[in-house]
Motif scaffolding. Sequence first.
Motif: not given
Length: 298
Positions: A113-117
């Motif tokens: 979804d484009g967020t950083t883990k």
Amino acid sequence: MAATVDSMQCFPGLCGVLSGSATGLEIDEIEEDVAAEQETIIEPGAGLKTANTGVTDGTDAEYKRLMNSCVSFAIRIRLLGPDEEFFSKRPRADAPLVIVAWIMNACDSINLDGTTKLCSQERGTYGHAQKMRASMTYGFGKLKGLGNMPWHESDVGATMVGNPSISVEVSSFMCSLRRRKVQAGEVANSARAITSEILLKLYHHNRLPENWTVQPYQPGERKPAGGSRTSDSLDNWGGGRVRRLLHAAYTVAFLCMLRFDEVLKIQVHDLRVANNQVVLYLPFRKTHQNGGLCSICI
């Protein structure tokens, strides 16, 4: 066929890692990756123990486990219908994107979804990402008979043909993933990686009198099938001539940034001595944009 979601629209993270224009060096890196992946598909008749697949039974089982994992993942996030076949002789057009999404989900620092883990979130190493990609190349190339033909648009009709794992999309992602892994501090060395320090250690080890001296030929003893290797047998792998030849090959590969399959293509007439220099002429360099000879002073 079951309806699936549009991977690029519903997963902005996937779109982000695959979008953007590549620089000249990045294009060369992608082309190198595509060519290297082609060479992992060994054609029949190579005298292998398992000539039908080119891999051991253990590797075959592990690749098939990863293939099943990819299919389960694709179904779970609705990139694939429950009754839809992913590995086939006529892969779907977005097969490279499914492969990238699967590897990205398991190994990248960026979510789909484009967020950083989160730092605490488990993710696979670059080496594991390579293994996942290798299972895809094997599944389509060997088990489905698509070989090592790169993924491309057919001349007849607007259909995609070839091995979807050997594609610009997958290679582009693998190259960008490697850069992110290196920036994050993960050592992403391949099995063939070598450093100047390793070359120096090899040089001093091979220069030991017992290794460097050219001895008269003596027939060796063959170990019985299944026999264990001892520390002595590991040291007696080659004489002075073999060590000279291999060290020269390693040094040329390191200085000229060649893959080892390229080093093995070098012939005597490609090396010329002039003005106290050794000049290597490479007529086969894949990324030489204008073709012709590429000369390197060693």
